[in-house]
Design a protein around this motif. Sequence first.
Motif, PDB file in Angstrom:
ATOM      1  N   TYR A   1       0.830  -1.212   0.000  1.00 22.10           N
ATOM      2  CA  TYR A   1       0.000   0.000   0.000  1.00 22.10           C
ATOM      3  C   TYR A   1       0.862   1.259   0.000  1.00 22.10           C
ATOM      4  O   TYR A   1       0.509   2.257  -0.618  1.00 22.10           O
ATOM      5  N   MET A   2       1.990   1.215   0.695  1.00 22.12           N
ATOM      6  CA  MET A   2       2.905   2.349   0.671  1.00 22.12           C
ATOM      7  C   MET A   2       3.364   2.616  -0.758  1.00 22.12           C
ATOM      8  O   MET A   2       3.398   3.766  -1.216  1.00 22.12           O
ATOM      9  N   LEU A   3       3.705   1.563  -1.480  1.00 24.69           N
ATOM     10  CA  LEU A   3       4.127   1.725  -2.876  1.00 24.69           C
ATOM     11  C   LEU A   3       2.986   2.223  -3.762  1.00 24.69           C
ATOM     12  O   LEU A   3       3.217   3.000  -4.695  1.00 24.69           O
ATOM     13  N   VAL A   4       1.753   1.809  -3.478  1.00 27.20           N
ATOM     14  CA  VAL A   4       0.609   2.307  -4.241  1.00 27.20           C
ATOM     15  C   VAL A   4       0.469   3.814  -4.035  1.00 27.20           C
ATOM     16  O   VAL A   4       0.283   4.569  -4.991  1.00 27.20           O
ATOM     17  N   PHE A   5       0.587   4.270  -2.795  1.00 30.27           N
ATOM     18  CA  PHE A   5       0.528   5.707  -2.530  1.00 30.27           C
ATOM     19  C   PHE A   5       1.626   6.450  -3.289  1.00 30.27           C
ATOM     20  O   PHE A   5       1.383   7.509  -3.877  1.00 30.27           O
ATOM     21  N   LEU A   6       2.829   5.907  -3.288  1.00 25.03           N
ATOM     22  CA  LEU A   6       3.931   6.562  -3.989  1.00 25.03           C
ATOM     23  C   LEU A   6       3.693   6.584  -5.494  1.00 25.03           C
ATOM     24  O   LEU A   6       4.018   7.568  -6.168  1.00 25.03           O
ATOM     25  N   ALA A   7       3.109   5.526  -6.039  1.00 28.32           N
ATOM     26  CA  ALA A   7       2.785   5.502  -7.472  1.00 28.32           C
ATOM     27  C   ALA A   7       1.711   6.531  -7.806  1.00 28.32           C
ATOM     28  O   ALA A   7       1.805   7.241  -8.817  1.00 28.32           O
TER      29      ALA A   7
END
Length: 191
Positions: free
Chosen positions: A147-153
């Motif tokens: 989810y952290m990576l989704v936010f960054l994307a």
Amino acid sequence: MTTSTLNPDSSNTFTSTIGGYTVSGRAHSLSAWFVLSLRLMMGWAFAYSGFAKLAAAEPFSAGGYLTNVAAANANPLAGLFAWMGSTPWFVEFANVAVPWGELLIGLGLLVGAFVRLAAFFGAFMMLMFYFGNWEMAHGFINGDFAYMLVFLAVAAFGAGRILGADAFIERYAVDGEPLVERYPVLAYVLG
């Protein structure tokens, strides 16, 4: 040095250089719909979670989580979490910041306003949840990390410009000049 450019010949082509390494790619035209769906999915999840905490019969309390979770899972930040859980002012801050932060991050993503700012704070919250819920049984990657990576994307792809309020905010004219051109720092929070 980090540089990123968008090829003016094709809005689906991008190039970025970080530390002397350059990568480039071409996104499929459907990518905008996937980025939009990621923004809306995370927006709904966070808005719902924040609202549920605020509307619950019992007030949200982060103290038990902060005090107990990290000590029980061999967390590398166990000392920090123990300090946060045993510091009354920090617990009170977390009791307000977590539900309201989730709600505001979620609403920002749902309407597409200040998306990069919302996504940054969403990624930060997920990083803290990642360490709080530390579990290495399946390796370093878990749902919180994903989810952290989704936010960054969502932030990196400027998802607020895709059927979002950021597209209008950026073009809003002040003395005949678009807001983002007049105040370039806004590019870091809008988009």
